[in-house]
Write an enzyme that holds these catalytic residues in place. Structure first.
Site, short mmCIF file in Angstrom:
data_model
loop_
_atom_site.label_atom_id
_atom_site.label_comp_id
_atom_site.label_asym_id
_atom_site.label_seq_id
_atom_site.Cartn_x
_atom_site.Cartn_y
_atom_site.Cartn_z
N CYS A 1 20.91 -49.47 -25.81
CA CYS A 1 19.94 -49.51 -24.71
C CYS A 1 19.58 -48.14 -24.17
CB CYS A 1 20.47 -50.42 -23.61
SG CYS A 1 20.53 -52.15 -24.15
N LYS B 1 15.96 -56.44 -17.53
CA LYS B 1 15.22 -56.25 -18.79
C LYS B 1 15.75 -57.19 -19.87
CE LYS B 1 18.00 -52.27 -20.33
NZ LYS B 1 18.65 -52.91 -21.47
N ASP C 1 22.37 -50.34 -17.61
CA ASP C 1 23.23 -51.49 -17.95
C ASP C 1 24.74 -51.29 -17.70
OD1 ASP C 1 20.78 -52.27 -18.86
OD2 ASP C 1 21.33 -52.53 -20.96
C1 C5J Z 1 23.32 -52.22 -24.28
C2 C5J Z 1 23.94 -53.70 -26.06
N1 C5J Z 1 23.21 -52.18 -22.96
N2 C5J Z 1 24.75 -52.81 -26.65
N3 C5J Z 1 23.38 -53.45 -24.85
O1 C5J Z 1 23.39 -51.22 -24.94
O2 C5J Z 1 23.72 -54.76 -26.59
#
Ligand code: C5J
Length: 227
Positions: free
Chosen positions: A164, A131, A26
């Site tokens: 994540c 995702k 991400d």
């Molecule tokens: C991720 C989030 N990528 N913090 N998303 O960690 O909502």
């Protein structure tokens, strides 16, 4: 090339390199750039940007060695049919998932803010996993992509460490993958959560896996040939 990476809580044994993948979680504009979802939720996004040079170095080494690279993206369909109301309603910024922000609709696939930051743009042949959840295995093709390539070992990077990244590492650990989290190539908006996650992963003899620095990974992969 070394047969192990200097790691915590003990050395990480390297498999034949074709079984090793770099997983980049991400690294999206929505989390790292001013005006994105992360900032709208009240977070200091520069903490995340700080890891870009380390992720770039790892990506460059994996590309040079011809090894598997996997990028994930947290995103939803434009009609939000894959976003449970519980997830949408819980973020309490000025805007939430699906709303229009400075970089397009927040966390919606294809919107400018949902893309991976330019420094880490995927190259042809690299795996991209959209995702809808925090973990990269939930409602995705990740298992199939790993099995197709015979991947058994994952070096995990990206953001955010305790959300994540940690969710994905735990999912992978339960599925039998040997997981190493690259400690300075992952970041959180909360430094204390970053530190706690590293400690949780390596406690009890590596109950979830290993951690190591980017330098330790690069040193171990030095001189590695084509997979
Ligand atoms: C991720 C989030 N990528 N913090 N998303 O960690 O909502």
């Amino acid at each position: 090339m070394a047969d192990q990476i200097a790691a915590q809580p003990y050395s990480y044994p390297l498999p034949p390199l074709k079984q090793l993948a770099l997983v980049i979680i991400d690294m999206q504009r929505d989390f790292l750039e001013p005006g994105g979802f992360g900032e709208i939720l009240g977070n200091e996004v520069s903490r995340l940007e700080a890891i870009v040079p380390q992720v770039e170095k790892l990506l460059a080494r994996f590309r040079a060695l011809g090894l598997t690279v996997i990028h994930t993206l947290e995103c939803h369909r434009p009609d939000l049919s894959d976003c449970p109301p519980s997830k949408r309603n819980r973020g309490k910024g000025t805007l939430t998932i699906g709303d229009s922000g400075p970089m397009g609709r927040i966390l919606i696939a294809g919107e400018p803010g949902n893309g991976i930051i330019p420094a880490l743009t995927p190259q042809p042949g690299e795996v991209i996993i959209p995702k809808p959840g925090k973990g990269a295995f939930y409602h995705t093709d990740l298992t199939a992509e790993l099995e197709k390539r015979g991947i058994t070992h994952l070096l995990i990077t990206g953001v955010t460490t305790e959300v994540c990244v940690q969710t994905t590492m735990r999912e992978a650990n339960d599925r039998g993958y040997e997981c190493l989290l690259v400690s300075d190539a992952t970041a959180s908006y909360f430094p204390e959560f970053h530190a706690a996650t590293l400690a949780m992963i390596t406690a009890q003899g590596g109950i979830v896996g290993w951690t190591a620095t980017t330098e330790a990974v690069l040193t171990a992969l030095e001189g590695g040939g084509e997979a």
